[in-house]
Design a protein around this motif. Structure first.
Motif, mmCIF file in Angstrom:
data_model
loop_
_atom_site.group_PDB
_atom_site.id
_atom_site.type_symbol
_atom_site.label_atom_id
_atom_site.label_comp_id
_atom_site.label_asym_id
_atom_site.label_seq_id
_atom_site.Cartn_x
_atom_site.Cartn_y
_atom_site.Cartn_z
ATOM 1 N N GLY A 128 120.508 78.313 -23.800
ATOM 2 C CA GLY A 128 121.558 77.757 -22.953
ATOM 3 C C GLY A 128 122.518 76.946 -23.792
ATOM 4 O O GLY A 128 122.137 76.351 -24.804
ATOM 5 N N THR A 129 123.810 76.925 -23.388
ATOM 6 C CA THR A 129 124.828 76.176 -24.113
ATOM 7 C C THR A 129 125.615 75.305 -23.137
ATOM 8 O O THR A 129 125.559 75.495 -21.928
ATOM 9 C CB THR A 129 125.809 77.108 -24.849
ATOM 10 O OG1 THR A 129 126.644 77.778 -23.887
ATOM 11 C CG2 THR A 129 125.074 78.144 -25.685
ATOM 12 N N SER A 130 126.382 74.363 -23.693
ATOM 13 C CA SER A 130 127.223 73.487 -22.875
ATOM 14 C C SER A 130 128.223 72.772 -23.767
ATOM 15 O O SER A 130 128.091 72.786 -24.987
ATOM 16 C CB SER A 130 126.361 72.463 -22.115
ATOM 17 O OG SER A 130 125.587 71.685 -23.011
ATOM 18 N N VAL A 131 129.213 72.139 -23.137
ATOM 19 C CA VAL A 131 130.265 71.355 -23.778
ATOM 20 C C VAL A 131 131.099 72.248 -24.709
ATOM 21 O O VAL A 131 130.861 72.329 -25.911
ATOM 22 C CB VAL A 131 129.718 70.136 -24.545
ATOM 23 C CG1 VAL A 131 130.866 69.240 -25.003
ATOM 24 C CG2 VAL A 131 128.743 69.325 -23.681
ATOM 25 N N VAL A 177 118.404 74.518 -26.480
ATOM 26 C CA VAL A 177 119.588 74.326 -25.652
ATOM 27 C C VAL A 177 120.576 73.506 -26.472
ATOM 28 O O VAL A 177 120.201 72.483 -27.063
ATOM 29 C CB VAL A 177 119.267 73.597 -24.330
ATOM 30 C CG1 VAL A 177 120.555 73.148 -23.630
ATOM 31 C CG2 VAL A 177 118.473 74.516 -23.403
ATOM 32 N N THR A 178 121.808 73.951 -26.530
ATOM 33 C CA THR A 178 122.827 73.227 -27.286
ATOM 34 C C THR A 178 123.721 72.429 -26.338
ATOM 35 O O THR A 178 124.125 72.924 -25.288
ATOM 36 C CB THR A 178 123.693 74.182 -28.119
ATOM 37 O OG1 THR A 178 124.268 75.180 -27.267
ATOM 38 C CG2 THR A 178 122.860 74.856 -29.195
ATOM 39 N N VAL A 179 124.005 71.198 -26.733
ATOM 40 C CA VAL A 179 124.926 70.336 -26.004
ATOM 41 C C VAL A 179 126.088 70.055 -26.951
ATOM 42 O O VAL A 179 126.099 69.069 -27.672
ATOM 43 C CB VAL A 179 124.239 69.037 -25.544
ATOM 44 C CG1 VAL A 179 125.203 68.169 -24.738
ATOM 45 C CG2 VAL A 179 123.002 69.347 -24.704
ATOM 46 N N GLY A 180 127.016 70.980 -26.976
ATOM 47 C CA GLY A 180 128.138 70.856 -27.905
ATOM 48 C C GLY A 180 128.372 72.159 -28.643
ATOM 49 O O GLY A 180 127.439 72.803 -29.127
ATOM 50 N N TRP A 227 126.934 60.471 -28.201
ATOM 51 C CA TRP A 227 127.128 59.893 -26.876
ATOM 52 C C TRP A 227 126.626 60.815 -25.762
ATOM 53 O O TRP A 227 126.456 60.383 -24.621
ATOM 54 C CB TRP A 227 128.574 59.472 -26.642
ATOM 55 C CG TRP A 227 129.634 60.524 -26.704
ATOM 56 C CD1 TRP A 227 130.348 60.901 -27.794
ATOM 57 C CD2 TRP A 227 130.157 61.303 -25.616
ATOM 58 N NE1 TRP A 227 131.268 61.871 -27.469
ATOM 59 C CE2 TRP A 227 131.171 62.134 -26.137
ATOM 60 C CE3 TRP A 227 129.862 61.376 -24.252
ATOM 61 C CZ2 TRP A 227 131.887 63.039 -25.357
ATOM 62 C CZ3 TRP A 227 130.580 62.273 -23.466
ATOM 63 C CH2 TRP A 227 131.571 63.090 -24.018
ATOM 64 N N HIS A 228 126.345 62.086 -26.067
ATOM 65 C CA HIS A 228 125.693 62.966 -25.093
ATOM 66 C C HIS A 228 124.184 62.755 -25.081
ATOM 67 O O HIS A 228 123.558 62.734 -24.022
ATOM 68 C CB HIS A 228 125.990 64.433 -25.406
ATOM 69 C CG HIS A 228 127.315 64.904 -24.909
ATOM 70 N ND1 HIS A 228 128.157 65.696 -25.651
ATOM 71 C CD2 HIS A 228 127.952 64.692 -23.727
ATOM 72 C CE1 HIS A 228 129.252 65.958 -24.962
ATOM 73 N NE2 HIS A 228 129.151 65.353 -23.786
#
Length: 337
Positions: free
Chosen positions: A68-71, A47-50, A114-115
């Motif tokens: 899954g992805t986000s940001v 899962v990527t956060v960014g 910071w995430h």
């Protein structure tokens, strides 16, 4: 996938080409943003956060490993629009800890500390590690940077694209796709060199100055602009441009009156899909520059020297090199007589 065991491959003491030239021998241990992580095999699900981590994995041919992805700040690179449309976007901005964990990833790959860091807005690394989920933060957000200062952090030394290449090589090693990593780095280095060569050929004025405007928490408040040591500072340094903002903060807020006194020759404004703050909207930013009694008197505004750039390129990411290209191209169309 374990998170603490004896070091079996030390990456710290090997040059990049030696560390990542051959197939990965697992277990692989490396230190990432001050945390030692170990992989017994390539992660099956991530899962990527960014957006940065997402696009690097896509360019390494690892889209099938992304669950899954986000940001997101900008649309995905055009060549991956079809692939990306088939992968769940957990959140446009910060995902919840539960939404990430529910995807049952082996790895969480983040763009910003910071995430996913000591005071992570999504979770701490320890929270993920307690569930057996490894975490990786793109080195560009912690190499030469202190994120303990609050906000978007403070650069303790200038950003370098070496940290981008380091992130590519390390992710390629984690997933055992070193050849793809070498190819991507070679492509980015070539693009970087060509952009610098183009700018050099322009014979820009020696005293050319600029400011990068990312957003504003409120249009009546001070704008969020680029400090001197981040990715925009790197672009300006490579192109021989002086940043009128001298702060070492990654994204300080500086009053328009101060910026107007410095009177930059060029203003680079961020274009993004995000709508967290009023200043996220590009049209709003452009309208303010033209209508505000302070900003409309700046040389850059009066002479139409306003450059639009993807917000993602203004962050310390692979896209920073794309931003360097677009800035060099924009400058080639401008007159400074």
């Amino acid at each position: 996938m374990k998170l603490a065991r004896p070091l079996c491959i030390s990456l710290a003491f090997l040059p990049a080409h030696a560390a990542f030239a051959d197939s990965t021998v697992y277990p692989l241990t490396l230190t990432n943003c001050g945390v030692e992580i170990t992989f017994d095999a390539p992660p099956a699900s991530t899962v990527t956060v960014g957006q940065s981590a997402t696009e690097v994995l896509y360019r390494l041919g690892l889209a099938d490993k992304v669950s899954g992805t986000s940001v997101w700040f900008n649309p995905v690179l055009p060549e991956f629009s079809d692939i990306n449309s088939r992968i769940e976007r957990i959140a446009d901005n910060d995902p919840s800890f539960e939404s990430v964990v529910n995807k049952r990833p082996d790895l969480v790959a983040a763009q910003y500390e910071w995430h996913v860091g000591p005071t992570g807005s999504v979770a701490t690394r320890e929270q993920f590690h307690e569930l057996g989920i490894a975490s990786y933060i793109m080195p560009a957000d912690c190499d030469t940077k202190d994120n303990a200062t609050g906000g978007d952090g403070t650069r303790v030394a200038a950003f370098s694209t070496d940290s981008i290449y380091k992130g590519v090589h390390e992710l390629a090693a984690i997933f055992d796709v070193q050849s793809a990593g070498d190819t991507l780095v070679a492509d980015l280095q070539t693009r970087e060199e060509r952009a610098i060569e183009q700018a050099t050929s322009l014979a820009l004025p020696d005293d050319l100055s600029a400011v990068f405007w990312f957003s504003s928490y409120d249009l009546a408040a001070d704008p969020i602009v680029a400090g001197q040591l981040g990715a925009p500072g790197y672009m300006m340094e490579q192109l021989g441009i002086q940043n009128v903002v001298t702060s070492n903060e990654e994204w300080p807020t500086v009053g328009w009156e101060s910026i107007a006194r410095a009177n930059p020759d060029v203003i680079v404004v961020a274009r993004m899909d995000r709508r967290r703050y009023p200043g996220d909207d590009l049209a709003t930013k452009l309208e303010l520059l033209q209508s505000d009694p302070v900003t409309r008197e700046m040389n850059a505004v009066k002479n139409g020297r306003i450059v639009e750039m993807d917000a993602h390129a203004m962050s310390a990411t692979m896209r920073s090199i794309y931003g360097l290209e677009s800035l060099a191209q924009a400058l080639s169309t401008m007159s400074f007589n």
